[in-house]
Design a protein around this motif. Sequence first.
Motif, PDB file in Angstrom:
ATOM      1  N   VAL A 186     -12.429 -14.161 -13.430  1.00 40.60           N
ATOM      2  CA  VAL A 186     -12.661 -12.749 -13.668  1.00 40.60           C
ATOM      3  C   VAL A 186     -11.218 -12.159 -14.179  1.00 40.60           C
ATOM      4  O   VAL A 186     -11.220 -11.309 -14.993  1.00 40.60           O
ATOM      5  CB  VAL A 186     -13.270 -11.895 -12.351  1.00 40.60           C
ATOM      6  CG1 VAL A 186     -13.095 -10.268 -12.675  1.00 40.60           C
ATOM      7  CG2 VAL A 186     -14.837 -12.057 -12.320  1.00 40.60           C
ATOM      8  N   HIS A 213     -23.874 -18.003 -15.902  1.00 39.62           N
ATOM      9  CA  HIS A 213     -22.897 -18.408 -14.784  1.00 39.62           C
ATOM     10  C   HIS A 213     -23.465 -19.031 -13.551  1.00 39.62           C
ATOM     11  O   HIS A 213     -24.257 -18.318 -12.940  1.00 39.62           O
ATOM     12  CB  HIS A 213     -21.908 -17.200 -14.248  1.00 39.62           C
ATOM     13  CG  HIS A 213     -21.170 -16.576 -15.259  1.00 39.62           C
ATOM     14  ND1 HIS A 213     -21.541 -15.847 -16.493  1.00 39.62           N
ATOM     15  CD2 HIS A 213     -19.827 -16.750 -15.674  1.00 39.62           C
ATOM     16  CE1 HIS A 213     -20.726 -15.545 -17.191  1.00 39.62           C
ATOM     17  NE2 HIS A 213     -19.700 -16.178 -16.782  1.00 39.62           N
ATOM     18  N   ALA A 237     -22.042  -9.934 -16.548  1.00 39.94           N
ATOM     19  CA  ALA A 237     -22.396 -11.577 -16.579  1.00 39.94           C
ATOM     20  C   ALA A 237     -23.628 -11.870 -15.977  1.00 39.94           C
ATOM     21  O   ALA A 237     -24.094 -11.516 -14.955  1.00 39.94           O
ATOM     22  CB  ALA A 237     -21.042 -12.199 -15.520  1.00 39.94           C
ATOM     23  N   THR A 282     -18.114 -12.719 -21.858  1.00 38.45           N
ATOM     24  CA  THR A 282     -18.736 -13.438 -20.478  1.00 38.45           C
ATOM     25  C   THR A 282     -20.210 -13.241 -20.374  1.00 38.45           C
ATOM     26  O   THR A 282     -21.061 -13.717 -19.584  1.00 38.45           O
ATOM     27  CB  THR A 282     -17.973 -13.040 -19.294  1.00 38.45           C
ATOM     28  OG1 THR A 282     -18.253 -11.767 -19.081  1.00 38.45           O
ATOM     29  CG2 THR A 282     -16.619 -13.547 -19.329  1.00 38.45           C
ATOM     30  N   LEU A 304     -17.354  -8.021 -13.847  1.00 39.27           N
ATOM     31  CA  LEU A 304     -17.568  -8.191 -15.095  1.00 39.27           C
ATOM     32  C   LEU A 304     -18.705  -7.264 -15.675  1.00 39.27           C
ATOM     33  O   LEU A 304     -18.904  -7.028 -16.588  1.00 39.27           O
ATOM     34  CB  LEU A 304     -18.019  -9.675 -15.368  1.00 39.27           C
ATOM     35  CG  LEU A 304     -16.674 -10.545 -15.279  1.00 39.27           C
ATOM     36  CD1 LEU A 304     -17.112 -12.199 -15.472  1.00 39.27           C
ATOM     37  CD2 LEU A 304     -15.342 -10.246 -16.313  1.00 39.27           C
ATOM     38  N   THR A 318     -10.469 -11.196 -18.060  1.00 40.92           N
ATOM     39  CA  THR A 318      -9.980  -9.935 -18.588  1.00 40.92           C
ATOM     40  C   THR A 318      -8.588  -9.754 -18.903  1.00 40.92           C
ATOM     41  O   THR A 318      -8.612  -8.694 -20.050  1.00 40.92           O
ATOM     42  CB  THR A 318     -10.051  -8.994 -17.122  1.00 40.92           C
ATOM     43  OG1 THR A 318     -11.459  -8.993 -16.465  1.00 40.92           O
ATOM     44  CG2 THR A 318      -9.765  -7.499 -17.415  1.00 40.92           C
ATOM     45  N   LEU A 323     -18.238 -12.153  -9.081  1.00 41.18           N
ATOM     46  CA  LEU A 323     -18.137 -11.844 -10.646  1.00 41.18           C
ATOM     47  C   LEU A 323     -18.585 -10.285 -11.129  1.00 41.18           C
ATOM     48  O   LEU A 323     -18.733 -10.069 -12.137  1.00 41.18           O
ATOM     49  CB  LEU A 323     -19.308 -12.725 -11.182  1.00 41.18           C
ATOM     50  CG  LEU A 323     -19.101 -14.249 -11.297  1.00 41.18           C
ATOM     51  CD1 LEU A 323     -20.196 -14.853 -11.808  1.00 41.18           C
ATOM     52  CD2 LEU A 323     -17.758 -14.526 -11.946  1.00 41.18           C
ATOM     53  N   ALA A 353     -13.680 -10.295 -21.677  1.00 43.06           N
ATOM     54  CA  ALA A 353     -14.504  -9.819 -20.647  1.00 43.06           C
ATOM     55  C   ALA A 353     -15.978  -9.689 -21.206  1.00 43.06           C
ATOM     56  O   ALA A 353     -17.024 -10.148 -20.747  1.00 43.06           O
ATOM     57  CB  ALA A 353     -14.203  -8.624 -19.753  1.00 43.06           C
TER      58      ALA A 353
END
Length: 246
Positions: free
Chosen positions: A187, A204, A221, A199, A218, A191, A215, A196
């Motif tokens: 993360v 994930h 995500a 993603t 974000l 970033t 996470l 970001a």
Amino acid sequence: MHLLLTRPDPSPDSWPEPDALEAGLVGHGHTVTRAPLLTVQLAGAMPRLAGVQALIVTSRNALRAVAPIPEAALALPLLAVGPATSALARRLGFRTVIEGPGDGRGLADVIAASLAASGGDLVHLAGDTLAFDLASALAPLDFRVRTEQVYRTEPAPTLPAAAAEALRHGSLDGVVLMSPRTAKVYVRLVTEAGLAAATGKPLHFCLSEAVTAALAPLGTARTAVARAPNSQEMLALIAREAPDSA
């Protein structure tokens, strides 16, 4: 699927043990790009074992750190967090290996059911960051757990070039995250790299709910969580999701 594998490289470089997760992914036809977000530094020494009734290991890195294993240690029962760590312990010569379910809380229950507090101290071969404090969890049951740091992990200073390129070009189908700390580093680095927003495309694959929680900053995500915190279940998760994520 094109997958980003973020776990540390096997270490030290001379360690002959292959990465079973990577081999499994490649064997299932996935394209794997390695982008380690943590570097493992090994201490390379077994702590003193006088008065110890058993060893606790919650990471294969701990076994790598103290190899070659002295005979006095091989003679002790070893309580391993999950199947991958158990398998490595057996290959290294431990004669009595008791396997946990893959997480610290479950391993604490296994320890309490398998050993007597009066039998002697327990030595937890650990890293510098504990996902679960076994010593505190077992103290109310009168177990004495001595936590010995035998390795440490250092976060990558920047997002590895392979990860940055794949995210920037939208070529990733999935990102494999095996620990909350790795997820937190991920993360921070995406970033800082201004990626970001990128993603939001890959799925994930998270070893546990704790990884998923890491996470959260974000926002967008997409995540999927393994049914149990071990490499076999991670492979099964990716196999289930692959048709929908390709």
